[in-house]
Design a protein around this motif. Structure first.
Motif: not given
Ligand SMILES: *Cc1c(COP(=O)(O)O)cnc(C)c1O
Length: 364
Positions: A16-22, A28-30, A40-44, A226-231
């Protein structure tokens, strides 16, 4: 799985491809608040979209009606922005979708594509889904292209497509224009992914696509606008391909919100370019500061991120240490990159905090 359900065997055994986590999942995890995270992990784009986008989406009309399958108005604005004719532009749900459409257009089972790792993962990730065989031509130690090896591989495998990323993700370097010229002589089509070209000190190949039959350029609104979330992304193609691409594309692949948001962005280029310049300034700050830290060796970047070789400590341990402070960076469990981390340029105050934490890590 039930014998009545016979999915493809190659997909059954595929990784499976592991995309950047939301952001929510990270927080929650931290055990932190979303607002305390420095991602600073996905060049957004940390500045987010243009304020005009927010305004336009707040009063989005006609959501009950299918969007324009041609993205006509958006393509006119993209033509003005890129210098390429609107008739040669195809929009997609991110540049990622265009990678898939290109594979669908070119690949018959067993055909070869050339990939040049370390590079963006989606070319080689998507290829087998469309029955392409991937031949890897690794980049040189400084992440420049090994052009003679690419030429040899294209000839040997009769490769149809060569995927090239410039500036390259994750290394940040540009491909030399002379190398592109030389590769265009090959009996194959070059797909040049310019997702980060707005951050580079270089011209896009977009205006040149028109007179070159074997050049495709991919661009996106995800990073600079800055529109990564809109695709929303687009490709610039030789004219002969356009009618065939339209046969493949899902008619409503670009949703209404993405279409309107991209248009509003292109009507506010000055604001967005000011932010691009600010991010380039922060990237330069990172390059200088990283070079001064004894455990990081940054590679020169023409993008909005910096790749570093990590020494004297594990790169994944450094990633974990930063994560405990709410700072998320990219680590790759992949050949040539296992002792590296990639860090995106943030807002000035985010960069302040990152550098403060890195200096603490060093003192310990
Ligand atoms: C982020 C990125 C993309 C993805 O673009 P989308 O338009 O968000 O799909 C494409 N290519 C590279 C090299 C990227 O880093």
């Amino acid at each position: 799985m039930s014998e009545k359900v016979r999915i493809r065997g190659d997909i059954q055994s595929m990784d499976a491809y592991t995309p950047t986590t939301s952001l929510d999942v990270f927080a929650q995890r931290l055990g932190l608040n979303v607002d305390d995270l420095i991602k600073l992990d996905a060049n957004e784009n940390p500045f987010g979209p243009s304020p005009r986008v927010v305004e336009a989406l707040a009063s989005l009309p006609n959501m009950q009606v299918y969007p324009d399958p041609e993205s006509g108005r958006l393509r006119e604005l993209l033509a003005a922005y890129t210098g390429a004719p609107a008739a040669q532009i195809l929009c997609g749900a991110g540049a990622d979708e265009l990678i898939e459409i290109i594979l669908q257009l070119f690949i018959e089972p067993g055909d070869v594509i050339i990939d040049t790792p370390p590079t963006f993962a989606m070319y080689s990730f998507n290829a087998p889904l469309y029955h392409a065989r991937v031949v890897n031509v690794y980049r040189n130690a400084d992440f420049s292209l090994d052009v003679p090896a690419i030429e040899a591989a294209v000839e040997r495998h009769r490769a149809k497509l060569v995927f090239l990323c410039s500036p390259n993700n994750p290394s940040g370097n540009l491909i030399e224009p002379a190398q592109i010229e030389r590769l265009l002589e090959l009996p194959a089509t070059l797909v040049v992914d310019e997702a980060y070209i707005e951050f580079a000190d270089a011209d896009s190949l977009a205006p040149r696509v028109g007179d070159i039959p074997n050049l495709i350029v991919l661009r996106t609104m995800s990073k600079w606008a800055g529109l990564a979330g809109l695709r929303i992304g687009y490709g610039i193609f030789p004219p002969q391909l356009m009618s065939h691409l339209r046969k493949i594309k899902q008619p409503y692949n670009v949703n209404l919100a993405a279409d309107i948001a991209a248009q509003a962005s292109l009507e506010d280029i000055d604001t967005l370019m000011l932010r691009v310049r600010q991010l380039v300034e922060q990237r330069r700050r990172l390059e200088v500061a990283f070079a001064e830290l004894p455990f990081l060796a940054p590679y020169p970047s023409q993008s909005n991120f910096v790749l570093n070789r990590v020494h004297g400590m594990g790169a994944s341990e450094l990633r974990d240490q930063l994560a405990r402070e709410g700072i998320i960076v990219r680590y790759y469990d992949k050949p040539r990159l296992r002792d590296h981390i990639r860090i995106s340029a943030g807002k000035p105050e985010q960069v302040d905090r990152l550098l403060e934490v890195l200096r603490e890590v060093w003192r310990e």
